[in-house]
Scaffold this motif. Sequence first.
Motif, PDB file in Angstrom:
ATOM      1  N   LEU A 212      21.668  59.228  64.669  1.00 46.05           N
ATOM      2  CA  LEU A 212      22.261  58.077  65.375  1.00 46.05           C
ATOM      3  C   LEU A 212      23.864  58.608  65.574  1.00 46.05           C
ATOM      4  O   LEU A 212      23.433  57.712  64.175  1.00 46.05           O
ATOM      5  N   ALA A 213      25.102  58.607  65.302  1.00 43.05           N
ATOM      6  CA  ALA A 213      26.248  57.705  65.179  1.00 43.05           C
ATOM      7  C   ALA A 213      27.423  57.253  66.128  1.00 43.05           C
ATOM      8  O   ALA A 213      27.232  57.018  67.209  1.00 43.05           O
ATOM      9  N   SER A 214      27.531  56.487  65.745  1.00 45.78           N
ATOM     10  CA  SER A 214      28.590  55.184  66.575  1.00 45.78           C
ATOM     11  C   SER A 214      29.850  54.772  65.861  1.00 45.78           C
ATOM     12  O   SER A 214      30.121  54.925  64.544  1.00 45.78           O
ATOM     13  N   CYS A 215      31.104  54.170  66.444  1.00 50.19           N
ATOM     14  CA  CYS A 215      32.326  54.210  65.009  1.00 50.19           C
ATOM     15  C   CYS A 215      32.712  52.824  66.458  1.00 50.19           C
ATOM     16  O   CYS A 215      32.380  52.787  67.526  1.00 50.19           O
ATOM     17  N   SER A 216      33.334  52.344  65.751  1.00 54.33           N
ATOM     18  CA  SER A 216      34.058  50.703  66.277  1.00 54.33           C
ATOM     19  C   SER A 216      35.298  50.486  65.640  1.00 54.33           C
ATOM     20  O   SER A 216      35.767  50.966  64.868  1.00 54.33           O
ATOM     21  N   THR A 217      35.753  50.004  66.813  1.00 55.90           N
ATOM     22  CA  THR A 217      37.436  48.345  66.239  1.00 55.90           C
ATOM     23  C   THR A 217      37.268  48.432  65.178  1.00 55.90           C
ATOM     24  O   THR A 217      38.055  48.196  64.164  1.00 55.90           O
ATOM     25  N   ASP A 218      36.115  48.153  64.193  1.00 53.25           N
ATOM     26  CA  ASP A 218      35.541  47.250  62.523  1.00 53.25           C
ATOM     27  C   ASP A 218      36.213  48.447  61.838  1.00 53.25           C
ATOM     28  O   ASP A 218      36.375  48.135  60.743  1.00 53.25           O
ATOM     29  N   GLY A 219      36.632  50.154  62.417  1.00 53.51           N
ATOM     30  CA  GLY A 219      36.970  50.572  61.299  1.00 53.51           C
ATOM     31  C   GLY A 219      35.957  51.212  59.938  1.00 53.51           C
ATOM     32  O   GLY A 219      36.356  51.944  59.207  1.00 53.51           O
ATOM     33  N   THR A 220      34.820  51.537  60.912  1.00 57.12           N
ATOM     34  CA  THR A 220      34.021  51.925  60.373  1.00 57.12           C
ATOM     35  C   THR A 220      32.949  53.122  61.728  1.00 57.12           C
ATOM     36  O   THR A 220      33.382  52.684  62.986  1.00 57.12           O
ATOM     37  N   ALA A 221      32.500  54.079  60.818  1.00 58.15           N
ATOM     38  CA  ALA A 221      31.610  54.617  61.525  1.00 58.15           C
ATOM     39  C   ALA A 221      30.134  54.045  61.050  1.00 58.15           C
ATOM     40  O   ALA A 221      30.029  54.213  59.789  1.00 58.15           O
ATOM     41  N   ALA A 222      29.268  54.838  62.003  1.00 60.59           N
ATOM     42  CA  ALA A 222      27.910  54.215  61.702  1.00 60.59           C
ATOM     43  C   ALA A 222      26.732  55.298  61.674  1.00 60.59           C
ATOM     44  O   ALA A 222      26.622  55.777  62.648  1.00 60.59           O
ATOM     45  N   LEU A 223      25.810  55.017  60.898  1.00 57.63           N
ATOM     46  CA  LEU A 223      24.900  56.682  61.012  1.00 57.63           C
ATOM     47  C   LEU A 223      23.492  55.579  61.713  1.00 57.63           C
ATOM     48  O   LEU A 223      22.901  54.748  60.217  1.00 57.63           O
ATOM     49  N   TRP A 224      22.722  56.456  62.186  1.00 57.64           N
ATOM     50  CA  TRP A 224      20.991  55.544  62.984  1.00 57.64           C
ATOM     51  C   TRP A 224      20.084  56.132  62.793  1.00 57.64           C
ATOM     52  O   TRP A 224      20.601  57.222  63.456  1.00 57.64           O
ATOM     53  N   ASP A 225      19.273  55.718  62.786  1.00 60.42           N
ATOM     54  CA  ASP A 225      17.093  56.369  63.077  1.00 60.42           C
ATOM     55  C   ASP A 225      16.641  56.195  64.238  1.00 60.42           C
ATOM     56  O   ASP A 225      16.948  54.594  64.118  1.00 60.42           O
ATOM     57  N   PRO A 226      16.875  57.192  65.358  1.00 57.74           N
ATOM     58  CA  PRO A 226      17.181  57.110  66.245  1.00 57.74           C
ATOM     59  C   PRO A 226      15.127  56.739  66.731  1.00 57.74           C
ATOM     60  O   PRO A 226      14.724  56.317  67.223  1.00 57.74           O
ATOM     61  N   ARG A 227      14.691  56.964  65.961  1.00 58.74           N
ATOM     62  CA  ARG A 227      13.338  56.137  65.462  1.00 58.74           C
ATOM     63  C   ARG A 227      12.606  55.273  65.332  1.00 58.74           C
ATOM     64  O   ARG A 227      11.379  54.983  65.807  1.00 58.74           O
ATOM     65  N   ASP A 228      13.127  54.431  64.765  1.00 56.93           N
ATOM     66  CA  ASP A 228      13.253  53.104  63.793  1.00 56.93           C
ATOM     67  C   ASP A 228      14.690  51.873  64.317  1.00 56.93           C
ATOM     68  O   ASP A 228      14.399  50.683  64.085  1.00 56.93           O
ATOM     69  N   GLY A 229      15.566  52.618  64.160  1.00 57.89           N
ATOM     70  CA  GLY A 229      16.594  51.606  64.604  1.00 57.89           C
ATOM     71  C   GLY A 229      17.049  51.487  63.087  1.00 57.89           C
ATOM     72  O   GLY A 229      18.071  50.711  63.254  1.00 57.89           O
ATOM     73  N   ARG A 230      16.867  51.825  61.953  1.00 56.69           N
ATOM     74  CA  ARG A 230      17.580  51.527  61.080  1.00 56.69           C
ATOM     75  C   ARG A 230      18.512  52.167  60.744  1.00 56.69           C
ATOM     76  O   ARG A 230      19.135  53.314  61.509  1.00 56.69           O
ATOM     77  N   ARG A 231      19.819  51.549  59.987  1.00 55.92           N
ATOM     78  CA  ARG A 231      21.388  51.393  59.946  1.00 55.92           C
ATOM     79  C   ARG A 231      21.104  52.924  58.244  1.00 55.92           C
ATOM     80  O   ARG A 231      21.144  52.190  57.509  1.00 55.92           O
ATOM     81  N   LEU A 232      21.173  53.910  58.824  1.00 54.37           N
ATOM     82  CA  LEU A 232      21.543  54.910  57.540  1.00 54.37           C
ATOM     83  C   LEU A 232      22.706  54.676  56.942  1.00 54.37           C
ATOM     84  O   LEU A 232      22.227  55.015  55.274  1.00 54.37           O
TER      85      LEU A 232
END
Length: 428
Positions: free
Chosen positions: A69-89
């Motif tokens: 799962l990917a997300s992006c934000s006003t904080d100037g970053t994109a983030a990758l997450w594991d949707p099985r346990d919510g860990r930020r990758l």
Amino acid sequence: MATLIHTLADHSDDVNYCAFSSSCLATCSLDKTIRVYSLSNFAELPYSPLEGHTYAVHCCCFSPSGRVLASCSTDGTAALWDPRDGRRLAVLPQPGASPVRVCRFSPEAAYLLAGAADGSVVLWNVQSLKLYRSGKVKGGSLMACAFSPNGNFFVTGSSSGDLTIWDDKMRCLYNEKAHDLGVTCCDISSHPVSDSENGFKYFQMASCGQDNQIKLWLILFADFLGVQLKYKCTLNGHSAPVLACAFSCDGQMIVSGSVDKCVIIYETSTGNALHTLSRHTRYVTTCAFAPHSPLLATGSMDKTVHIWQLDLSQPCAGDAVEKESKMAVENWSEDDVSDWLCTQDLADFVGLFKINNIDGKELLNLTKESLANELKIDGYSYEREAMENWISNRRSSPMTNLPLHSLMLTPNRTLKMAISRWLETQQK
């Protein structure tokens, strides 16, 4: 038919985006969080919400397999997450630290595309987590992006109104001024369209913007021809800027959400509006079809996400015809149309349709504009008492001041039902 089956109301601020995988729904918000729900019962997963962004989260998306799962934000970053346990990758900082507005995985999930407010476009290698390519659009923020199903190219849309086509080496192939006041969203159908004249396969794309319009395009991508972008048609229906649009997985429907608080589902092949959904109380900012089930999610500045169940067993044939196939309706006589009006509680219109010789073919071609201009139906809704007082003294429309060719008043049962539902919610 689209039936509201569930409402998610866990975000504490505007919902900006929602995205499906085969088993989950992810939503993100101005409240800095991403929330993840199971599609089996719409329960929020134990690890949700995902926290880590320091400012508003503008977009989220699943990889095609649903494993990232990917997300992006006003904080100037994109983030990758594991949707099985919510860990930020991983955290992927945008060059220049500009607010990141949109993100998308390539079809094979090899790359993540991130577009920012300064016009920068970045392709991240998902496996190595390193920047692969970067580019920039001129004179606007990146507001929209979409990959072609084969991954050969992607499209970006900007606040300046441009649609730009790029190849997978980040070379700009084509640029088109599409929406005068800015592009807000775009999507490419996963099902190509054949061109019978030359045998080529076109990709269908939808774009929407601040000009209240949704436009359909055909994109041809061929090595020996380069890229061609052909305008197909404009879908009307919204009365305010359109903030979101998306194709169904089979490419047969398009859904849109608008500042007018409405969601409209269109039939792609005809451009006809199949359903209008009016349950949000503020701007509709996002909409998405589920990939393997007849579900639709719509999110809004009212802090909610509505889940709709689509009844796909009875396809629509036109603006007003829901159950009969086009071929059957096309053969209707004027009497058949009159009978159908009576079954739809529209018997008051029988005389008007007969005067105008409306048979099946004419019925399929009717739009809101033709009802107003050709059949001289006013098309607006008023309080009955106020309208009766008005027409007792004059024969003109209160809205347009044009002459009324008929003084017949027809109950707006849909509006009455909507008001009743709203009153019920206020009493709870």
